[in-house]
Design an enzyme around this catalytic site. Structure first.
Site, PDB file in Angstrom:
ATOM      1  N   HIS A   1      84.423  61.244 114.127  1.00 10.16           N
ATOM      2  CA  HIS A   1      83.599  62.437 113.863  1.00 10.16           C
ATOM      3  C   HIS A   1      82.485  62.219 112.840  1.00 10.16           C
ATOM      4  CE1 HIS A   1      82.512  66.587 114.035  1.00 10.16           C
ATOM      5  NE2 HIS A   1      82.641  66.714 112.744  1.00 10.16           N
TER       6      HIS A   1
ATOM      7  N   ASN B   1      86.147  67.967 111.493  1.00  8.90           N
ATOM      8  CA  ASN B   1      86.592  68.777 110.357  1.00  8.90           C
ATOM      9  C   ASN B   1      86.880  70.225 110.749  1.00  8.90           C
ATOM     10  OD1 ASN B   1      83.645  68.486 110.582  1.00  8.90           O
ATOM     11  ND2 ASN B   1      83.578  70.083 109.025  1.00  8.90           N
TER      12      ASN B   1
ATOM     13  N   HIS C   1      75.367  65.978 105.336  1.00  9.48           N
ATOM     14  CA  HIS C   1      76.551  65.101 105.401  1.00  9.48           C
ATOM     15  C   HIS C   1      76.191  63.642 105.110  1.00  9.48           C
ATOM     16  CE1 HIS C   1      78.611  68.544 106.918  1.00  9.48           C
ATOM     17  NE2 HIS C   1      77.969  68.557 108.069  1.00  9.48           N
TER      18      HIS C   1
ATOM     19  N   HIS D   1      74.345  67.833 112.824  1.00  6.64           N
ATOM     20  CA  HIS D   1      73.880  68.581 113.996  1.00  6.64           C
ATOM     21  C   HIS D   1      72.462  68.188 114.379  1.00  6.64           C
ATOM     22  CE1 HIS D   1      77.056  71.721 112.661  1.00  6.64           C
ATOM     23  NE2 HIS D   1      77.584  70.612 113.149  1.00  6.64           N
TER      24      HIS D   1
HETATM   25 FE   LIG Z   1      81.688  68.431 111.613  1.00  8.32          FE
END
Ligand SMILES: [Fe+2]
Ligand SMILES: *[C@@H]1O[C@H](CO)[C@@H](O)[C@H](O)[C@H]1NC(C)=O
Ligand SMILES: *[C@@H]1O[C@H](CO)[C@@H](O)[C@H](O)[C@H]1NC(C)=O
Ligand SMILES: *[C@@H]1O[C@H](CO)[C@@H](O)[C@H](O)[C@H]1NC(C)=O
Ligand SMILES: *[C@@H]1O[C@H](CO)[C@@H](O)[C@H](O)[C@H]1NC(C)=O
Ligand SMILES: *[C@@H]1O[C@H](CO)[C@@H](O)[C@H](O)[C@H]1NC(C)=O
Ligand SMILES: *[C@@H]1O[C@H](CO)[C@@H](O)[C@H](O)[C@H]1NC(C)=O
Ligand SMILES: *[C@@H]1O[C@H](CO)[C@@H](O)[C@H](O)[C@H]1NC(C)=O
Ligand SMILES: *[C@@H]1O[C@H](CO)[C@@H](O)[C@H](O)[C@H]1NC(C)=O
Length: 458
Positions: free
Chosen positions: A309, A224, A319, A348
């Site tokens: 991704h 993104n 997310h 992350h």
């Molecule tokens: Fe990302």
């Protein structure tokens, strides 16, 4: 009788315990700070070539795309190369296509992409860019010829950014001399973190990764943070900086977009998908992938790996479920075609899944729980490169049964393919030395040796 035993085993694995391991490793929490621009200066010399990076240039590994930037003049736009050990009169030249772009009030340097073709397999080549006193010299090694038992070693990195943590991740990977090519699951520079997406940060990122990307191919997927879509400042073309700077051999796999493509490398078939391009039925990406799976010949390339991704199996609150719509579209194909591993980023943190699938559900039947499935891939979330946004340390509790191992630390992974049946996979948190694997697993090929793997962790 056998079915009964399997049923009880399933019950044990999926009902009696709450999934796998949540690491108890406590990471020192410090902010991730971008490396200051002045620490990532251009190389010395007039119009010196910079931001040098390479990737595979065709479908089978006999071509290399060399990319670089010259800041002031479009000259010199060629690469000189020769096989290591060859005499000087064996030097060859490949000319680049040169481009540049504007982004808001930023104007890029001259971005060159040269395709070196018809290389020999498994040979080290020296290459030179620039002229006179600004000449710079690098090297790369082509992969061995595609074949079923060719050993090969990939590094895997995601959401790298350009912080001091990113540098630690990359240095950690480089301290292992065995890595031969890097699989990159998207979110590269994080230039969009800056006002007006200050594209100078795309330049500093290019300089930062050069120490790896100029010497071994970076096989990239778009995240993104590659979108750079900012209509508020008149930037309406998604992926503009990324597609100008990072070329991939998409036409060699009959793709119509650099955002999805495939390559063969040694004993692997690698499919790269775009989480941020349309993938619904009838879309170009969907149609391409539908045609792509039947082309994979597991006798030639036993290992089938997908890069994308946004993860499909992620038990972090960050997310959470963002990858769900793509999973709904494509998961049954991944299971039918026995994909070995799927690498994703975005979150992350680090997480490895069990082999599970969730393809039974049809809206009315209530069967919407992932189940153990020996034909399903292992899903790895490796968005832990160390970018400016910091660590994602909020996991859902209890740990779901599909999650085998999870840890909120920065790191990278290494996949050592040994032959058509065995690969050794390790994940390395930044705080340890390269020899230490915080998570490791012998992976068994889904086509040739679909045995159940047994987790081990340190
Ligand atoms: Fe990302
Ligand atoms: C771009 O615009 C921003 C905001 O007006 C300004 O701070 C920056 O210096 C400008 N950069 C260039 C290269 O003109
Ligand atoms: C490098 O070359 C340029 C142009 O050819 C010249 O102006 C400059 O003095 C040279 N610099 C050094 C350090 O030799
Ligand atoms: C590649 O070359 C190296 C020596 O340069 C050799 O040891 C190795 O076996 C070769 N690999 C293959 C798959 O041919
Ligand atoms: C990255 O880390 C290496 C090794 O610790 C160090 O030598 C180098 O200066 C670092 N780079 C930056 C830009 O901080
Ligand atoms: C698959 O690859 C093998 C080994 O290269 C080859 O012999 C075979 O013909 C291929 N199969 C198909 C259907 O192309
Ligand atoms: C969904 O599954 C149920 C139970 O197996 C079945 O009765 C129903 O027909 C299915 N619906 C669709 C749309 O396939
Ligand atoms: C973790 O995520 C949950 C769900 O989004 C949220 O309710 C909670 O406040 C978060 N905890 C922390 C410490 O951020
Ligand atoms: C494949 O590699 C594994 C691990 O190194 C080894 O145990 C196995 O014997 C190898 N298989 C063959 C057929 O060589």
């Amino acid at each position: 009788m056998h079915r009964l035993i399997i049923f009880f085993l399933l019950l044990q694995v999926f009902d009696f315990c709450n999934g796998g391991v949540t690491s108890t490793y406590i990471r020192k929490s410090e902010a991730s700070i971008d490396i200051p621009i002045e620490y990532l200066p251009p190389p010395p010399g007039y119009n010196s070539p910079e931001q040098v990076h390479i990737t595979q240039g065709d479908h089978i590994g006999r071509s290399v795309i060399v990319s670089w930037v010259t800041p002031l003049e479009s000259q010199s736009n060629y690469v000189t190369f020769w096989a290591e050990g060859a005499k000087h009169h064996h030097k060859h030249k490949a000319h680049a296509k040169t481009t540049s772009y504007k982004y808001y009030n930023y104007t890029s340097g001259y971005i060159h992409h040269a395709i070196i073709k018809r290389l020999k397999y498994n040979v080290t080549y020296i290459y030179q860019l620039g002229e006179h006193n600004s000449t710079r010299t690098f090297s790369f090694t082509t992969p061995p010829k595609v074949g079923p038992d060719v050993p090969y070693i990939f590094g895997i990195i995601g959401d790298l950014g350009q912080t001091f943590d990113s540098n630690q991740t990359l240095e950690h990977y480089l301290s292992n001399p065995k890595g031969q090519a890097m699989l990159v699951v998207g979110d590269l520079s994080y230039a969009d973190h800056y006002p007006f997406h200050d594209n100078v940060r795309w330049d500093t990122f290019g300089r930062f990764i050069e120490k790896s990307a100029a010497y071994q191919p970076w096989i990239t997927a778009a995240g993104n943070h590659e979108l750079d879509f900012a209509p508020e400042i008149g930037e309406n073309t998604p992926f503009k900086p990324y597609t100008h700077r990072y070329h991939v051999p998409y036409k060699a796999s009959q793709s119509t977009s650099p955002l999805w493509y495939s390559i063969k490398r040694a004993s692997t078939y690698i499919i790269v998908l775009s989480s941020y391009s349309a993938y619904g039925k009838y879309t170009p990406q969907y149609s391409w992938l539908e045609e792509e799976f039947p082309k994979v010949n597991r006798t030639e390339t036993p290992w089938l790996i997908v890069l994308l991704h946004s993860p499909w199996y992620n038990s972090n609150n960050y997310h959470y479920m963002e990858g769900e719509s793509m999973r709904v579209m494509f998961e049954s194909w991944f299971v039918q075609n026995k994909v070995d591993m799927v690498f994703a980023g975005h979150v992350h943190s680090y997480e490895r899944s069990e082999r599970v699938s969730n393809v039974m559900y049809n809206i009315t039947n209530g069967q919407s729980t992932p189940i153990e499935d020996p034909s399903a891939p292992i899903y790895i979330t490796i968005g832990d490169g160390g970018n400016i946004e910091g660590i994602a340390n909020n996991f859902t509790e209890p740990q779901p049964s599909y999650s085998a191992y999870r840890e909120a630390s920065f790191g990278h992974a290494v996949l050592e393919i040994k032959n058509r049946t065995h690969a050794y996979y390790t994940w390395h948190r930044n705080q340890d030395s390269e020899r230490v694997a915080a998570d490791s697993l012998w992976i068994y090929n889904r086509h040739w040796y679909p045995k159940k793997e047994s987790s081990s962790m340190a």
